[in-house]
Scaffold this motif. Structure first.
Motif, PDB file in Angstrom:
ATOM      1  N   THR A 120       0.351   1.142   0.715  1.00 44.42           N
ATOM      2  CA  THR A 120       1.377   0.119   0.903  1.00 44.42           C
ATOM      3  C   THR A 120       1.940   0.214   2.310  1.00 44.42           C
ATOM      4  O   THR A 120       2.217  -0.788   2.960  1.00 44.42           O
ATOM      5  CB  THR A 120       2.546   0.354  -0.093  1.00 44.42           C
ATOM      6  OG1 THR A 120       1.977   0.505  -1.375  1.00 44.42           O
ATOM      7  CG2 THR A 120       3.527  -0.795  -0.078  1.00 44.42           C
ATOM      8  N   ARG A 121       2.128   1.461   2.751  1.00 44.55           N
ATOM      9  CA  ARG A 121       2.805   1.706   4.018  1.00 44.55           C
ATOM     10  C   ARG A 121       1.832   2.155   5.089  1.00 44.55           C
ATOM     11  O   ARG A 121       0.754   2.656   4.781  1.00 44.55           O
ATOM     12  CB  ARG A 121       3.846   2.821   3.849  1.00 44.55           C
ATOM     13  CG  ARG A 121       4.977   2.398   3.012  1.00 44.55           C
ATOM     14  CD  ARG A 121       5.903   3.509   2.610  1.00 44.55           C
ATOM     15  NE  ARG A 121       6.925   2.872   1.795  1.00 44.55           N
ATOM     16  CZ  ARG A 121       6.746   2.541   0.517  1.00 44.55           C
ATOM     17  NH1 ARG A 121       5.635   2.842  -0.109  1.00 44.55           N
ATOM     18  NH2 ARG A 121       7.687   1.901  -0.143  1.00 44.55           N
ATOM     19  N   ALA A 122       2.293   2.033   6.332  1.00 42.08           N
ATOM     20  CA  ALA A 122       1.572   2.685   7.419  1.00 42.08           C
ATOM     21  C   ALA A 122       1.950   4.164   7.386  1.00 42.08           C
ATOM     22  O   ALA A 122       3.079   4.516   7.033  1.00 42.08           O
ATOM     23  CB  ALA A 122       1.971   2.072   8.748  1.00 42.08           C
ATOM     24  N   LEU A 123       0.994   5.026   7.694  1.00 44.27           N
ATOM     25  CA  LEU A 123       1.220   6.475   7.665  1.00 44.27           C
ATOM     26  C   LEU A 123       0.889   7.066   9.034  1.00 44.27           C
ATOM     27  O   LEU A 123       0.075   6.515   9.777  1.00 44.27           O
ATOM     28  CB  LEU A 123       0.308   7.148   6.633  1.00 44.27           C
ATOM     29  CG  LEU A 123       0.265   6.569   5.213  1.00 44.27           C
ATOM     30  CD1 LEU A 123      -0.762   7.320   4.383  1.00 44.27           C
ATOM     31  CD2 LEU A 123       1.633   6.663   4.560  1.00 44.27           C
ATOM     32  N   MET A 124       1.509   8.207   9.305  1.00 39.86           N
ATOM     33  CA  MET A 124       1.135   8.983  10.488  1.00 39.86           C
ATOM     34  C   MET A 124       0.760  10.378  10.013  1.00 39.86           C
ATOM     35  O   MET A 124       1.534  11.009   9.276  1.00 39.86           O
ATOM     36  CB  MET A 124       2.331   9.030  11.455  1.00 39.86           C
ATOM     37  CG  MET A 124       2.217  10.033  12.572  1.00 39.86           C
ATOM     38  SD  MET A 124       0.967   9.643  13.790  1.00 39.86           S
ATOM     39  CE  MET A 124       1.768   8.375  14.730  1.00 39.86           C
ATOM     40  N   LEU A 125      -0.435  10.851  10.398  1.00 38.52           N
ATOM     41  CA  LEU A 125      -0.823  12.232  10.080  1.00 38.52           C
ATOM     42  C   LEU A 125      -0.232  13.082  11.208  1.00 38.52           C
ATOM     43  O   LEU A 125      -0.826  13.226  12.282  1.00 38.52           O
ATOM     44  CB  LEU A 125      -2.348  12.366  10.008  1.00 38.52           C
ATOM     45  CG  LEU A 125      -3.080  11.291   9.165  1.00 38.52           C
ATOM     46  CD1 LEU A 125      -4.567  11.612   9.062  1.00 38.52           C
ATOM     47  CD2 LEU A 125      -2.455  11.153   7.782  1.00 38.52           C
ATOM     48  N   THR A 126       0.961  13.588  10.972  1.00 37.53           N
ATOM     49  CA  THR A 126       1.826  14.045  12.064  1.00 37.53           C
ATOM     50  C   THR A 126       1.191  15.126  12.932  1.00 37.53           C
ATOM     51  O   THR A 126       1.154  14.988  14.154  1.00 37.53           O
ATOM     52  CB  THR A 126       3.167  14.538  11.489  1.00 37.53           C
ATOM     53  OG1 THR A 126       3.729  13.462  10.748  1.00 37.53           O
ATOM     54  CG2 THR A 126       4.132  14.954  12.578  1.00 37.53           C
ATOM     55  N   ASP A 177       3.968 -17.027   8.259  1.00 35.18           N
ATOM     56  CA  ASP A 177       3.518 -15.838   7.544  1.00 35.18           C
ATOM     57  C   ASP A 177       2.007 -15.619   7.675  1.00 35.18           C
ATOM     58  O   ASP A 177       1.300 -15.389   6.706  1.00 35.18           O
ATOM     59  CB  ASP A 177       3.912 -16.018   6.052  1.00 35.18           C
ATOM     60  CG  ASP A 177       3.817 -14.727   5.267  1.00 35.18           C
ATOM     61  OD1 ASP A 177       3.763 -13.662   5.902  1.00 35.18           O
ATOM     62  OD2 ASP A 177       3.773 -14.804   4.026  1.00 35.18           O
ATOM     63  N   THR A 178       1.510 -15.666   8.895  1.00 40.49           N
ATOM     64  CA  THR A 178       0.051 -15.644   9.101  1.00 40.49           C
ATOM     65  C   THR A 178      -0.507 -14.282   9.493  1.00 40.49           C
ATOM     66  O   THR A 178      -1.714 -14.105   9.501  1.00 40.49           O
ATOM     67  CB  THR A 178      -0.344 -16.618  10.234  1.00 40.49           C
ATOM     68  OG1 THR A 178       0.579 -16.431  11.297  1.00 40.49           O
ATOM     69  CG2 THR A 178      -0.379 -18.047   9.776  1.00 40.49           C
ATOM     70  N   PHE A 179       0.353 -13.329   9.884  1.00 42.43           N
ATOM     71  CA  PHE A 179      -0.248 -12.108  10.438  1.00 42.43           C
ATOM     72  C   PHE A 179       0.053 -10.851   9.613  1.00 42.43           C
ATOM     73  O   PHE A 179       0.056  -9.750  10.125  1.00 42.43           O
ATOM     74  CB  PHE A 179       0.116 -11.924  11.926  1.00 42.43           C
ATOM     75  CG  PHE A 179       1.575 -12.044  12.276  1.00 42.43           C
ATOM     76  CD1 PHE A 179       2.419 -10.956  12.194  1.00 42.43           C
ATOM     77  CD2 PHE A 179       2.099 -13.247  12.738  1.00 42.43           C
ATOM     78  CE1 PHE A 179       3.757 -11.051  12.542  1.00 42.43           C
ATOM     79  CE2 PHE A 179       3.441 -13.360  13.088  1.00 42.43           C
ATOM     80  CZ  PHE A 179       4.276 -12.263  12.991  1.00 42.43           C
ATOM     81  N   GLU A 180       0.313 -11.057   8.323  1.00 47.43           N
ATOM     82  CA  GLU A 180       0.435  -9.943   7.370  1.00 47.43           C
ATOM     83  C   GLU A 180       1.499  -8.930   7.796  1.00 47.43           C
ATOM     84  O   GLU A 180       1.272  -7.715   7.767  1.00 47.43           O
ATOM     85  CB  GLU A 180      -0.939  -9.264   7.172  1.00 47.43           C
ATOM     86  CG  GLU A 180      -1.952 -10.220   6.557  1.00 47.43           C
ATOM     87  CD  GLU A 180      -3.373  -9.667   6.452  1.00 47.43           C
ATOM     88  OE1 GLU A 180      -3.724  -8.768   7.225  1.00 47.43           O
ATOM     89  OE2 GLU A 180      -4.129 -10.162   5.597  1.00 47.43           O
ATOM     90  N   LEU A 181       2.655  -9.438   8.180  1.00 43.23           N
ATOM     91  CA  LEU A 181       3.768  -8.554   8.534  1.00 43.23           C
ATOM     92  C   LEU A 181       4.259  -7.843   7.280  1.00 43.23           C
ATOM     93  O   LEU A 181       4.648  -8.475   6.310  1.00 43.23           O
ATOM     94  CB  LEU A 181       4.902  -9.373   9.160  1.00 43.23           C
ATOM     95  CG  LEU A 181       6.142  -8.587   9.586  1.00 43.23           C
ATOM     96  CD1 LEU A 181       5.812  -7.624  10.732  1.00 43.23           C
ATOM     97  CD2 LEU A 181       7.261  -9.539  10.027  1.00 43.23           C
ATOM     98  N   GLN A 182       4.194  -6.522   7.295  1.00 43.05           N
ATOM     99  CA  GLN A 182       4.588  -5.721   6.121  1.00 43.05           C
ATOM    100  C   GLN A 182       5.798  -4.869   6.494  1.00 43.05           C
ATOM    101  O   GLN A 182       5.723  -4.067   7.424  1.00 43.05           O
ATOM    102  CB  GLN A 182       3.440  -4.796   5.694  1.00 43.05           C
ATOM    103  CG  GLN A 182       2.133  -5.505   5.396  1.00 43.05           C
ATOM    104  CD  GLN A 182       2.229  -6.402   4.175  1.00 43.05           C
ATOM    105  OE1 GLN A 182       2.926  -6.078   3.213  1.00 43.05           O
ATOM    106  NE2 GLN A 182       1.553  -7.543   4.216  1.00 43.05           N
ATOM    107  N   LYS A 183       6.879  -5.050   5.752  1.00 40.27           N
ATOM    108  CA  LYS A 183       8.128  -4.365   6.117  1.00 40.27           C
ATOM    109  C   LYS A 183       8.435  -3.246   5.113  1.00 40.27           C
ATOM    110  O   LYS A 183       9.445  -3.266   4.433  1.00 40.27           O
ATOM    111  CB  LYS A 183       9.254  -5.384   6.182  1.00 40.27           C
ATOM    112  CG  LYS A 183       9.034  -6.422   7.277  1.00 40.27           C
ATOM    113  CD  LYS A 183      10.116  -7.455   7.350  1.00 40.27           C
ATOM    114  CE  LYS A 183       9.825  -8.594   6.435  1.00 40.27           C
ATOM    115  NZ  LYS A 183      10.790  -9.692   6.524  1.00 40.27           N
ATOM    116  N   HIS A 184       7.514  -2.302   4.989  1.00 39.90           N
ATOM    117  CA  HIS A 184       7.677  -1.226   4.006  1.00 39.90           C
ATOM    118  C   HIS A 184       7.958   0.124   4.647  1.00 39.90           C
ATOM    119  O   HIS A 184       7.967   1.132   3.962  1.00 39.90           O
ATOM    120  CB  HIS A 184       6.410  -1.090   3.151  1.00 39.90           C
ATOM    121  CG  HIS A 184       6.003  -2.355   2.491  1.00 39.90           C
ATOM    122  ND1 HIS A 184       6.789  -3.005   1.573  1.00 39.90           N
ATOM    123  CD2 HIS A 184       4.895  -3.117   2.645  1.00 39.90           C
ATOM    124  CE1 HIS A 184       6.180  -4.107   1.166  1.00 39.90           C
ATOM    125  NE2 HIS A 184       5.029  -4.201   1.813  1.00 39.90           N
ATOM    126  N   GLY A 185       8.105   0.167   5.955  1.00 40.48           N
ATOM    127  CA  GLY A 185       8.420   1.431   6.612  1.00 40.48           C
ATOM    128  C   GLY A 185       7.173   2.244   6.969  1.00 40.48           C
ATOM    129  O   GLY A 185       6.035   1.822   6.714  1.00 40.48           O
TER     130      GLY A 185
END
Ligand SMILES: Cc1cc2nc3c(=O)[nH]c(=O)nc-3n(C[C@H](O)[C@H](O)[C@H](O)COP(=O)(O)OP(=O)(O)OC[C@H]3O[C@@H](n4cnc5c(N)ncnc54)[C@H](O)[C@@H]3O)c2cc1C
Length: 420
Positions: free
Chosen positions: A290-296, A132-140
């Motif tokens: 919390t999540r990654a976002l895309m400014l579409t 768990d070293t690379f801050e894997l975030q599974k929030h979509g």
């Protein structure tokens, strides 16, 4: 794989590193050759850190040629081609134009999905292995749409295709979107939410993987430039480097945007353009996501990485260079307050832009597989905007190819011989 098999990985970006991992795991003796030192910069380091199965539509897709031409008229658009006479660029452009068809989309999207979902699954395994070293975030991932027109377009385009391919995509209105990111004020019409997407902090992943590779006995040949090959009887005998000729049973081409140049002297063609992108990382952002976002509409990625927040985007075909074009960086900075009204351009004062070169194939698919003319040379390059997402599955596929096993993804469309 036979215990004594040796392999040289040519290039130490994210793809080369992950190939080294899966080959070493097979019992292969691996040497990774990289022209820079261990503290090098490479394309994944400044990337947006998305692991994004949602990106099922290839860059070369129906309507992209007209969209690209329209964007080129607008200096604030996400896309730019530097006008120049370059026969490789012209041929690439022609192949790109040919690939912008519904037929290609229908064939390519399921393969992209399989590669991305495979990458997503393997990142989870690597997360367990490295503790768990690379801050894997599974929030979509949330594709934010500023306008209703943008939201409708996204809902009927990407979201519909993703759902058809089994990648869940939920269309949300402004209120539902705000509920998912309560820590910040958004000025959007809505969003498309892709729950399966994830993100990570790239430098942490690279560091964790390098430590693991050293423990596994992978040999690193830093500060060593590849400039040619010795080949006989349809096989590569050695790769010629500034540290002398290096001999191995197998060779893996993982040179990112430099892969075609690395093939010099072998008479092989690998159409590729360097697609420059920029990113800006705020060390102390004014809010937490919390999540990654895309400014579409602006094609800008926004990713929380630990306490920092990264904004990345633009696709600039201006050859192989890391020159920073201020107008492209401004395109990112000016876009942000449109979606985040609390942000001002002053938030970016003093932030140094980073630039990296995505290795972009004309049909939006990577090159993975053996070259017809050289039985022990395997391509692992050309992943464009999905090189981080697809790196682990590429490494696994390369290990399967070298071990003579059936690849876990159909490689037909990914062949490096497809433009020969
Ligand atoms: C702004 C931006 C955002 C991105 N965001 C994402 C994202 O969110 N998710 C995602 O999946 N992808 C993303 N990408 C794409 C991803 O970063 C790339 O596809 C990926 O990093 C490419 O990795 P690579 O190993 O193929 O190439 P590189 O990182 O370019 O590595 C190639 C290596 O080969 C070495 N080399 C070159 N020539 C020689 C030589 N002659 N001898 C020896 N070594 C040599 C180079 O020094 C380099 O280290 C992004 C890219 C950019 C620019």
């Amino acid at each position: 794989m036979h215990q004594s098999k040796s392999a040289i990985i040519c290039g130490g970006g994210i793809v080369g590193l992950v190939c080294a991992y899966y080959l070493a795991r097979e019992g292969c003796r691996v040497t990774l050759v990289e022209r820079e030192g261990e503290d090098r910069d490479h394309c994944a380091l400044g990337s947006a850190g998305y692991i994004s199965p949602s990106h099922v539509i290839p860059l070369s897709s129906p309507g992209m040629v007209w969209q690209g031409l329209k964007w080129m008229m607008n200096p604030r658009s996400p896309f730019y081609i530097k006008p120049r006479f370059d026969s490789d660029l012209m041929r690439w452009g022609w192949l790109f134009w040919r690939a912008c068809s519904h037929r290609h989309l229908k064939c390519a999207a399921p393969i992209i999905r399989d590669l991305c979902l495979g990458g997503r699954r393997l990142f989870e395994e690597l997360d367990d292995i490295t503790g768990d070293t690379f801050e894997l975030q599974k929030h979509g991932l949330l594709n934010l749409c500023k306008t209703q027109e943008g939201l409708d377009h996204e809902a009927h385009g990407l979201a519909r295709i993703a759902n058809q391919l089994g990648i869940e995509a939920r269309v949300l209105d402004a209120r539902q979107t705000a509920e998912l990111e309560p820590g910040t004020r958004l000025d959007v019409a809505g969003s498309v939410y892709f729950p399966v997407d994830a993100h990570l902090t790239p430098w942490r992943f690279v560091n964790a993987l390098t430590v693991l590779l050293k423990e596994m006995g992978v040999r690193f040949q830093w500060n060593t430039t590849i400039f040619g090959w010795r080949a006989t009887g349809g096989r590569i005998a050695a790769v010629q480097t500034t540290a002398g000729d290096l001999i191995a049973d197998e060779f893996v081409l993982a040179g990112g945007s430099w892969s075609p140049a690395m093939l010099t002297g072998l008479g092989l063609r690998l159409p590729m353009q360097a697609g420059k992108g920029y990113s800006l990382t705020l060390p102390k952002p004014r809010f937490k996501l919390t999540r990654a976002l895309m400014l579409t509409e602006r094609r800008i990625a926004v990713t929380p990485m630990g306490d920092t927040l990264r904004f990345g985007g633009t696709m600039e075909l201006s050859g192989i260079n890391h020159d920073i074009r201020p107008e492209r960086v401004r395109q990112i900075i000016e876009s942000v307050p449109h979606y985040f009204p609390e942000f001002t351009e002053a938030d970016f004062a003093g932030i140094k832009p980073w630039a990296g070169l995505r290795p972009v194939s004309p049909d939006g698919l990577p090159y993975i597989g053996r070259f017809n003319h050289y039985g022990n040379l395997t391509a692992a390059c050309g992943h464009a905007m999905l090189g981080l997402t697809m790196a682990p599955i590429t490494g696994l596929l390369v290990a399967e190819i070298l071990a003579g096993r059936k690849p876990s993804v159909d490689l037909t469309l990914l062949s490096p011989n497809r433009y020969a």
